[in-house]
Design a protein around this motif. Structure first.
Motif, mmCIF file in Angstrom:
data_model
loop_
_atom_site.group_PDB
_atom_site.id
_atom_site.type_symbol
_atom_site.label_atom_id
_atom_site.label_comp_id
_atom_site.label_asym_id
_atom_site.label_seq_id
_atom_site.Cartn_x
_atom_site.Cartn_y
_atom_site.Cartn_z
ATOM 1 N N ASP A 9 11.617 5.942 103.023
ATOM 2 C CA ASP A 9 13.028 5.725 103.382
ATOM 3 C C ASP A 9 13.525 4.311 103.079
ATOM 4 N N ARG A 10 12.606 3.342 103.017
ATOM 5 C CA ARG A 10 13.041 1.958 102.773
ATOM 6 C C ARG A 10 13.885 1.879 101.497
ATOM 7 N N ARG A 11 15.029 1.258 101.596
ATOM 8 C CA ARG A 11 15.899 1.109 100.420
ATOM 9 C C ARG A 11 16.260 -0.347 100.224
ATOM 10 N N THR A 12 16.449 -0.706 98.983
ATOM 11 C CA THR A 12 16.980 -2.026 98.663
ATOM 12 C C THR A 12 18.465 -2.040 98.969
ATOM 13 N N VAL A 13 18.867 -3.064 99.686
ATOM 14 C CA VAL A 13 20.256 -3.177 100.124
ATOM 15 C C VAL A 13 20.780 -4.544 99.694
ATOM 16 N N ARG A 14 21.985 -4.572 99.191
ATOM 17 C CA ARG A 14 22.527 -5.850 98.690
ATOM 18 C C ARG A 14 23.831 -6.240 99.379
ATOM 19 N N MET A 15 24.173 -5.522 100.436
ATOM 20 C CA MET A 15 25.389 -5.837 101.210
ATOM 21 C C MET A 15 25.047 -5.774 102.686
ATOM 22 N N THR A 61 21.848 -21.709 91.572
ATOM 23 C CA THR A 61 20.779 -21.474 90.590
ATOM 24 C C THR A 61 20.712 -19.985 90.232
ATOM 25 N N TYR A 62 20.846 -19.151 91.255
ATOM 26 C CA TYR A 62 20.769 -17.699 91.020
ATOM 27 C C TYR A 62 21.924 -17.241 90.125
ATOM 28 N N LEU A 63 23.109 -17.749 90.434
ATOM 29 C CA LEU A 63 24.274 -17.367 89.629
ATOM 30 C C LEU A 63 24.092 -17.820 88.177
ATOM 31 N N GLY A 136 16.949 -5.076 103.110
ATOM 32 C CA GLY A 136 17.084 -6.276 102.298
ATOM 33 C C GLY A 136 16.771 -6.031 100.847
ATOM 34 N N VAL A 137 16.780 -7.144 100.120
ATOM 35 C CA VAL A 137 16.482 -7.055 98.700
ATOM 36 C C VAL A 137 15.435 -8.117 98.359
ATOM 37 N N TRP A 138 14.519 -7.705 97.508
ATOM 38 C CA TRP A 138 13.463 -8.575 96.998
ATOM 39 C C TRP A 138 13.996 -9.174 95.713
ATOM 40 N N LEU A 139 14.309 -10.458 95.738
ATOM 41 C CA LEU A 139 14.884 -11.100 94.551
ATOM 42 C C LEU A 139 13.801 -11.818 93.776
ATOM 43 N N SER A 140 13.845 -11.581 92.488
ATOM 44 C CA SER A 140 12.859 -12.176 91.625
ATOM 45 C C SER A 140 13.487 -13.387 90.934
ATOM 46 N N PHE A 141 12.866 -14.540 91.069
ATOM 47 C CA PHE A 141 13.382 -15.742 90.397
ATOM 48 C C PHE A 141 12.545 -16.095 89.170
ATOM 49 N N ALA A 174 18.330 7.037 97.414
ATOM 50 C CA ALA A 174 17.077 6.582 96.790
ATOM 51 C C ALA A 174 17.145 6.736 95.277
ATOM 52 N N PRO A 175 16.859 5.671 94.543
ATOM 53 C CA PRO A 175 16.732 5.854 93.092
ATOM 54 C C PRO A 175 15.543 6.774 92.816
ATOM 55 N N PRO A 176 15.644 7.625 91.816
ATOM 56 C CA PRO A 176 14.578 8.613 91.604
ATOM 57 C C PRO A 176 13.249 7.967 91.238
ATOM 58 N N ARG A 177 12.167 8.643 91.546
ATOM 59 C CA ARG A 177 10.829 8.195 91.170
ATOM 60 C C ARG A 177 10.243 9.170 90.154
ATOM 61 N N ILE A 178 9.415 8.631 89.291
ATOM 62 C CA ILE A 178 8.683 9.468 88.325
ATOM 63 C C ILE A 178 7.501 10.083 89.075
HETATM 64 C C1 LIG Z 1 9.152 -7.602 91.917
HETATM 65 C C2 LIG Z 1 10.540 -7.092 92.217
HETATM 66 C C3 LIG Z 1 11.618 -7.842 91.811
HETATM 67 C C4 LIG Z 1 12.922 -7.418 92.095
HETATM 68 N N1 LIG Z 1 13.955 -8.219 91.724
HETATM 69 C C5 LIG Z 1 15.211 -7.858 92.040
HETATM 70 C C6 LIG Z 1 16.277 -8.732 91.736
HETATM 71 O O1 LIG Z 1 16.091 -9.836 91.192
HETATM 72 N N2 LIG Z 1 17.538 -8.344 92.051
HETATM 73 C C7 LIG Z 1 17.777 -7.144 92.674
HETATM 74 O O2 LIG Z 1 18.938 -6.856 92.947
HETATM 75 N N3 LIG Z 1 16.772 -6.291 93.002
HETATM 76 C C8 LIG Z 1 15.502 -6.623 92.695
HETATM 77 N N4 LIG Z 1 14.455 -5.801 93.057
HETATM 78 C C9 LIG Z 1 14.718 -4.536 93.772
HETATM 79 C C10 LIG Z 1 14.635 -3.351 92.830
HETATM 80 O O3 LIG Z 1 15.785 -3.318 92.017
HETATM 81 C C11 LIG Z 1 14.509 -2.044 93.663
HETATM 82 O O4 LIG Z 1 13.318 -2.110 94.394
HETATM 83 C C12 LIG Z 1 14.464 -0.802 92.773
HETATM 84 O O5 LIG Z 1 15.704 -0.610 92.141
HETATM 85 C C13 LIG Z 1 14.135 0.479 93.574
HETATM 86 O O6 LIG Z 1 15.051 0.665 94.649
HETATM 87 P P1 LIG Z 1 14.518 0.826 96.149
HETATM 88 O O7 LIG Z 1 13.869 -0.491 96.526
HETATM 89 O O8 LIG Z 1 15.740 1.118 96.973
HETATM 90 O O9 LIG Z 1 13.543 1.950 96.183
HETATM 91 C C14 LIG Z 1 13.149 -6.194 92.783
HETATM 92 C C15 LIG Z 1 12.036 -5.437 93.187
HETATM 93 C C16 LIG Z 1 10.756 -5.887 92.926
HETATM 94 C C17 LIG Z 1 9.570 -5.095 93.413
#
Ligand SMILES: Cc1cc2nc3c(=O)[nH]c(=O)nc-3n(C[C@H](O)[C@H](O)[C@H](O)COP(=O)(O)O)c2cc1C
Length: 188
Positions: A9-15, A61-63, A136-141, A174-178
């Protein structure tokens, strides 16, 4: 919550909503991070809880990183570009921003394992957050020297990820998974 349910159920959220995240919940999330496995139990990670001044610098920096990356791509849809710019302005107004970083590795094993461990830490944190109704969202720098300097990370160290977390009223589908079958190769 069952572990498998949190994983699904965990989802990436950006708002995020304006609701603040209290220290008890934040500590639970950090505590989940430290229970990640690490090679030889080295526990190389460090959490950096990012305050407003640092956040301001980091969002610039992110922008910049976005402007020189996806936002430069003419085939990237305009609505996606607008969403990225909006998010980048203040990380979606997430109440909490935490970096998970690792120190410089001094041997090949650590160079290989530190990033893996950082990933395990972050996934633990996201699952514990989810279990507390925090998303939350995992941001990659990547290897971004400017971000590393802002976060006062020694040369050769790296940012495993920056987590923007908080409460959200906008959980995406949820974005689809393979399938497992397509992702599995069997050897005799
Ligand atoms: C290593 C890693 C880096 C990611 N970097 C970003 C990012 O820079 N920006 C962003 O919006 N989402 C980022 N994400 C989130 C992914 O876009 C997200 O996990 C993926 O689309 C699947 O969606 P879900 O987490 O809701 O299942 C990252 C996820 C991972 C694991």
């Amino acid at each position: 919550m069952e572990v498998i349910k949190a994983i699904h159920d965990r989802r990436t959220v950006r708002m995020f909503t304006e609701k603040p995240l209290n220290d008890d919940v934040l500590n639970k999330i950090l505590e989940a991070g430290i229970w990640a496995p690490s090679h030889g139990n080295t526990q190389p990670w460090e959490f950096i809880v990012i305050g407003p001044n640092t956040r301001r610098k980091l969002s610039e920096t992110y922008l910049n990183m976005m402007e020189n990356g996806p936002l430069k791509n003419p085939s990237f849809p305009e609505d996606r570009k607008a969403a990225i710019r909006k998010f980048a302005t203040n990380f979606g107004d997430a109440p909490v921003l935490i970096a998970v970083a690792c120190p410089p590795a001094s041997n090949d094993m650590d160079r290989y394992d530190f990033p893996l461990t950082a990933g395990a830490v972050i996934q633990n944190m996201l699952l514990e957050a989810w279990d507390n109704e925090v998303a939350g969202v995992w941001l990659s720098f990547g290897i971004n020297p400017e971000a590393q300097s802002i976060l006062e990370i020694n040369e050769g160290g790296f940012i495993g990820g920056i987590l923007a977390i908080g409460y959200s009223s906008n959980i995406p589908a949820a974005p689809p998974r393979i399938s497992v079958e397509e992702k599995t190769r069997k050897l005799p």
